[in-house]
Design an enzyme around this catalytic site. Structure first.
Site, mmCIF file in Angstrom:
data_model
loop_
_atom_site.group_PDB
_atom_site.id
_atom_site.type_symbol
_atom_site.label_atom_id
_atom_site.label_comp_id
_atom_site.label_asym_id
_atom_site.label_seq_id
_atom_site.Cartn_x
_atom_site.Cartn_y
_atom_site.Cartn_z
ATOM 1 N N ASP A 16 0.841 -1.196 0.000
ATOM 2 C CA ASP A 16 0.000 0.000 0.000
ATOM 3 C C ASP A 16 0.879 1.249 0.000
ATOM 4 O O ASP A 16 2.055 1.199 0.343
ATOM 5 C CB ASP A 16 -0.901 0.015 1.240
ATOM 6 C CG ASP A 16 -1.993 -1.062 1.153
ATOM 7 O OD1 ASP A 16 -2.268 -1.531 0.033
ATOM 8 O OD2 ASP A 16 -2.542 -1.414 2.207
ATOM 9 N N TYR A 66 6.724 -8.992 7.517
ATOM 10 C CA TYR A 66 6.286 -7.618 7.769
ATOM 11 C C TYR A 66 6.682 -7.183 9.166
ATOM 12 O O TYR A 66 6.799 -8.001 10.074
ATOM 13 C CB TYR A 66 4.755 -7.511 7.688
ATOM 14 C CG TYR A 66 4.161 -7.839 6.347
ATOM 15 C CD1 TYR A 66 3.886 -6.838 5.426
ATOM 16 C CD2 TYR A 66 3.845 -9.161 6.016
ATOM 17 C CE1 TYR A 66 3.310 -7.135 4.206
ATOM 18 C CE2 TYR A 66 3.271 -9.471 4.787
ATOM 19 C CZ TYR A 66 3.011 -8.456 3.886
ATOM 20 O OH TYR A 66 2.436 -8.756 2.681
ATOM 21 N N TYR A 107 -3.652 -10.342 4.043
ATOM 22 C CA TYR A 107 -3.791 -8.913 4.316
ATOM 23 C C TYR A 107 -3.465 -8.655 5.788
ATOM 24 O O TYR A 107 -4.194 -9.106 6.678
ATOM 25 C CB TYR A 107 -5.217 -8.437 4.008
ATOM 26 C CG TYR A 107 -5.563 -8.474 2.539
ATOM 27 C CD1 TYR A 107 -5.194 -7.424 1.693
ATOM 28 C CD2 TYR A 107 -6.265 -9.543 1.992
ATOM 29 C CE1 TYR A 107 -5.528 -7.441 0.351
ATOM 30 C CE2 TYR A 107 -6.592 -9.565 0.640
ATOM 31 C CZ TYR A 107 -6.224 -8.515 -0.179
ATOM 32 O OH TYR A 107 -6.557 -8.534 -1.510
#
Ligand code: ZN
Ligand code: ZN
Length: 440
Positions: free
Chosen positions: A265, A333, A402
């Site tokens: 994003d 992440y 996600y």
């Protein structure tokens, strides 16, 4: 030479009312006779036929053994003597000069080429029909033309013909070469297709707020309006533009296209060893680029924002290969998680149970993605409490999970989730991708 070939050749001469040219005759037996070109094959055939026939037939076939003067006869019914016309314009180099003038006009750098041609459709059809009729499995007339022009052009340009991956494709339109223009070469048109170059690398996005690719203005769709200050874009810069501007400048390309191995994003950083990408440069006039030098220039240009490493040339299919987000692709992440209540260190241990996640398409992307439930695996989790309501989460997962929704639960659409396990409302405050790869 076997008698069947001789018999077939005689039939063909008969069938064409004795008007077939040496090129076309030779081409029909290109798999049977060793010679430099089809015209030579045609001449050899005529001699053989003359020898194998008795004296009464000799005269009929012998005349074809001599150099054919096409004004003396009717035209060749297959090629309408286009091959002789091309011969003429290759001998005086008119076609070659026309091609070279075009290359010079475009000021092109290339290492190899492919030659293609256009001839009247009916001519090609007639040629192929005849192959079927006589049950011949040989090349068609266009192949002969392409090869004969290509051979001479190779010598003239000192560059080789490349069939699989040519840098440029030279298209010679011969549709009108038989027109009775006083200068038939004027009727020949040359068009050059410049094939793209592909550069592969890995990028880092060091700050938030930059999209991966150029994002056209929602209002004006790129034309330019008040809202976007006439830029036509939602964001001033992108990972794509910061590199393509420099590569386009060096390659004199027409345009660029950025292909990423997935994307993060806008508000997510891309760190670690970076994300693979392929940059496609369309219609480059310079293609032998010094990528080491370009990397330095690019990284100076984008300093503090993005970084591009390991640049190297690659092949066309690579752009599809890196886009396939296979289940084997794992990503790591770092998320900064903010909770609406205080959370204790030992409670975070519960997050170790996150393993198989069922995730319905997030609400924020539902307008452009099919609504379905995905199952993704969490491989590894570690936490680090920062203050009573904030912790850092390092998470290694299968590609396609996600993370923002894994944390918030997305109103129960991600199951289980960080919010659910901790029995509070958690949101992802910051997110960084720190590893993209195929390592398990
Ligand atoms: Zn012919
Ligand atoms: Zn606009």
């Amino acid at each position: 030479m076997d008698s069947e070939t001789i018999k077939k050749a005689m039939d063909l001469i008969e069938l064409t009312n004795e008007n077939i040219c040496d090129h076309c005759l030779g081409r029909k037996f290109s798999d049977k006779i060793e010679a430099e070109n089809n015209q030579e094959r045609g001449k050899i055939l005529r001699k053989e036929i003359a020898i194998s026939n008795n004296s009464s037939n000799l005269e009929k076939y012998e005349k074809y053994g001599k150099d054919r003067k096409y004004e003396k006869y009717e035209k060749c019914p297959i090629c309408e003597d286009i091959l002789l016309k091309i011969d003429e314009n290759l001998k005086n180099e008119a076609i070659l000069e026309k091609i070279i003038a075009k290359i010079e006009y475009l000021d092109l750098e290339f290492n190899n080429f492919l030659l293609g041609s256009k001839i009247p459709k009916e001519m090609l059809q007639k040629d192929e029909d005849l192959n079927n009729e006589l049950d011949l499995d040989v090349e068609n007339i266009k192949k002969e033309i392409n090869r004969e022009i290509g051979k001479l052009l190779e010598k003239k340009l000192q560059k080789e013909v490349e069939f699989e991956n040519p840098d440029i494709v030279i298209m010679v339109d011969l549709n009108n070469i038989l027109k009775t223009n006083p200068n038939p070469i004027d009727e020949v048109k040359v068009r050059i297709q410049i094939n793209p170059i592909f550069i592969e690398g890995r990028y880092l996005k060091l700050i938030r707020g930059i999209p991966q690719t150029k994002w056209p203005c929602r209002k004006c769709k790129g034309r330019g309006c008040k809202d976007c200050n006439d830029t036509g874009k939602m964001y001033e810069e992108s990972v794509e533009e910061l590199i393509s501007e420099i590569v386009l400048k060096n390659s004199y390309g027409r345009s660029a296209k950025f292909h990423g191995a997935g994307r993060e994003d806008i508000d997510v950083r891309m760190l670690g060893t970076g994300r693979p990408f392929v940059l496609e440069i369309k219609e480059p006039k310079v293609r032998n680029l010094n990528l080491e030098k370009i990397a330095i220039e690019v990284n100076e240009h984008s300093a503090g924002k993005t970084q591009y490493n390991d640049l190297k040339f690659t092949y066309r299919n690579r752009k599809a290969e890196i886009k396939v987000s296979s289940p084997d692709t794992y990503k790591t992440y770092r998320a900064l998680v903010e909770c609406d209540q205080e959370v204790e260190e030992d409670k975070l241990e519960k997050l170790q149970t996150l393993n198989i996640i069922k995730q319905q398409t997030p609400q924020r992307v539902a307008h452009r993605r099919a609504d379905k439930i995905r199952t993704r695996e969490v491989k590894n989790i570690s936490t680090n409490l920062i203050d009573s309501k904030t912790f850092e989460l390092i998470i290694k997962t299968q590609g396609g999970l996600y993370i923002k929704e894994l944390i918030s639960s997305d109103d129960g659409r991600s199951k289980p989730s960080v919010s659910e396990l901790l029995e509070l409302k958690a949101i992802c405050k910051e997110l960084d991708v720190i590893e993209v790869g195929n390592d398990r």
